[in-house]
Design an enzyme around this catalytic site. Structure first.
Site, PDB file in Angstrom:
ATOM      1  N   HIS A 118       0.822  -1.226   0.000  1.00 13.67           N
ATOM      2  CA  HIS A 118       0.000   0.000   0.000  1.00 13.67           C
ATOM      3  C   HIS A 118       0.852   1.271   0.000  1.00 13.67           C
ATOM      4  O   HIS A 118       0.343   2.350   0.307  1.00 13.67           O
ATOM      5  CB  HIS A 118      -0.987  -0.009   1.175  1.00 13.67           C
ATOM      6  N   CYS A 129       3.493  15.396 -13.091  1.00 12.47           N
ATOM      7  CA  CYS A 129       4.613  14.822 -13.860  1.00 12.47           C
ATOM      8  C   CYS A 129       4.979  13.417 -13.391  1.00 12.47           C
ATOM      9  O   CYS A 129       5.785  12.746 -14.019  1.00 12.47           O
ATOM     10  CB  CYS A 129       5.833  15.742 -13.801  1.00 12.47           C
ATOM     11  N   GLY A 186      -2.256  -8.742  12.738  1.00 16.53           N
ATOM     12  CA  GLY A 186      -2.781  -7.390  12.949  1.00 16.53           C
ATOM     13  C   GLY A 186      -3.507  -6.775  11.776  1.00 16.53           C
ATOM     14  O   GLY A 186      -3.410  -5.576  11.560  1.00 16.53           O
ATOM     15  N   THR A 187      -4.237  -7.604  11.046  1.00 16.67           N
ATOM     16  CA  THR A 187      -5.060  -7.037   9.971  1.00 16.67           C
ATOM     17  C   THR A 187      -6.489  -7.549  10.095  1.00 16.67           C
ATOM     18  O   THR A 187      -6.707  -8.720  10.433  1.00 16.67           O
ATOM     19  CB  THR A 187      -4.492  -7.348   8.567  1.00 16.67           C
ATOM     20  N   SER A 188      -7.447  -6.650   9.819  1.00 15.71           N
ATOM     21  CA  SER A 188      -8.853  -7.054   9.845  1.00 15.71           C
ATOM     22  C   SER A 188      -9.189  -7.887   8.617  1.00 15.71           C
ATOM     23  O   SER A 188     -10.252  -8.486   8.546  1.00 15.71           O
ATOM     24  CB  SER A 188      -9.750  -5.818   9.900  1.00 15.71           C
ATOM     25  N   PRO A 213      -5.964  -9.784  18.414  1.00 10.97           N
ATOM     26  CA  PRO A 213      -6.787  -9.890  19.626  1.00 10.97           C
ATOM     27  C   PRO A 213      -8.260 -10.140  19.308  1.00 10.97           C
ATOM     28  O   PRO A 213      -9.003 -10.644  20.152  1.00 10.97           O
ATOM     29  CB  PRO A 213      -6.608  -8.543  20.333  1.00 10.97           C
ATOM     30  N   ALA A 230       0.036  -8.588  19.148  1.00 10.37           N
ATOM     31  CA  ALA A 230       1.199  -9.082  18.410  1.00 10.37           C
ATOM     32  C   ALA A 230       2.496  -8.868  19.187  1.00 10.37           C
ATOM     33  O   ALA A 230       3.401  -9.691  19.129  1.00 10.37           O
ATOM     34  CB  ALA A 230       1.269  -8.398  17.044  1.00 10.37           C
TER      35      ALA A 230
END
Ligand code: BJW
Ligand code: ZN
Length: 238
Positions: A118, A129, A186-188, A213, A230
């Site tokens: 990302h 430019c 740690g990602t939804s 969590p 984590a």
């Protein structure tokens, strides 16, 4: 503790490991996640600001959000979870770190090869430019910032509706397919195509371990769920 022991065993036996990280890995460094209770900025959700349409409509507003986040990130340091991944990379012959985060904390911790799918909040890109350059000034002296050519500059990140950097998803899929263990930290797992790496790795035969969590979109699909922060669990696992 049985889950942690099982995960430890899979990880110890693996020679090829891939990891997908999200905002939750930097939460213990003091950086707000996107979809948590602290994910709001003013009255806006990330989905309303991280779009080319929002930037076209009000570049100053979008830059104020990035300026605020850059200020928080500049003061943050890698936590034990970032550091554990550096140790894991040293031990494994094949290791790929795929991050959705733009904060640069994996770099600061000392991770080697990082697929920043990302982008990078510390880079700017000209909307006219196409030039792109590093910029770590916090706060930015003038909002919105401009390029030397006079064109409006934007953050060097990937917004909703935009393609990921050239070839990066292919490289991430290659690593996911080759991994014996795929860690999801740690990602939804709400945002695609990043989230698709989880079923992709699983279908290719990896043992998938989630560290979070809370329950996520991918919890029912993974082989092992480690529930907790984590910063506590990754050092134990590694
Ligand atoms: C802890 C913790 C602790 C807390 N320890 N854990 C397929 C289906 C449906 C939709 C789509 C699809 N494919 C594409 C789409 C559209 C769209 C999308 O996914 N939409 C969804 C909302 C449904 N995707 C895109 O538009 C992507 N582009 C694309 O597909 O392009 C195609 C294309 C091709 C060719 C031409 C044109 C287009 C781009 C997505 C870009 C996402 N960008 C953002 C902003 C980046 C810049 C910035 O930072 O400002 O990326 S949005 C935001 O979400 C950011 C994050 O990287 C991303 C993921 O969030 P993350 O990391 O999961 O954070 P949270 O907050 O959601 O979760 C945190 C987790 O941590 C929680 O689970 C907590 O429990 C946990 N946690 N404390 C461990 N201590
Ligand atoms: Zn320019």
């Amino acid at each position: 503790m049985a889950d942690l022991e099982q995960a430890c065993e899979w990880l110890a036996q693996a020679t090829s490991v891939a990891v997908l990280t999200g905002a939750g890995i930097s939460a213990e460094s003091g950086i707000p996640t996107f979809r948590g209770a602290d994910g709001l900025w003013k009255q806006y959700k990330a989905e309303e600001l991280a779009t080319p349409e929002a930037f076209a409509k009000d570049p100053k507003l979008v830059w104020e959000w990035y300026n605020w986040r850059r200020g928080i990130i500049a003061k943050a340091a890698p936590n034990p979870a970032h550091k554990a991944l550096v140790q894991l990379e040293i031990r494994k012959p094949a290791f790929t770190l795929i991050t959705q985060n733009v904060d640069g904390l994996h770099d600061l911790a000392g991770s080697g090869k990082i697929l920043r799918i990302h982008g990078d909040i510390w880079r700017l890109r000209c909307t006219v430019c196409g030039a792109n350059w590093p910029n770590r000034k916090t706060p930015l002296p003038k909002i919105p910032p401009h390029c030397a050519c006079g064109g409006l500059a934007r953050p060097g990140v990937v917004w909703f509706g935009e393609p990921l950097p050239d070839g990066m998803m292919k490289e991430a899929e290659h690593a996911a397919a080759a991994a014996q263990v795929f860690l999801v930290v740690g990602t939804s797992a709400n945002v695609y195509p990043a989230a698709s790496l989880v079923p992709f790795a699983k279908q290719a035969g990896a043992k998938v371990i989630e560290i979070n969590p809370d329950e996520t979109q991918m919890s029912s699909l993974v082989d092992c769920v480690l529930r907790g922060p984590a910063g506590e669990l990754l050092p134990k696992l590694v």
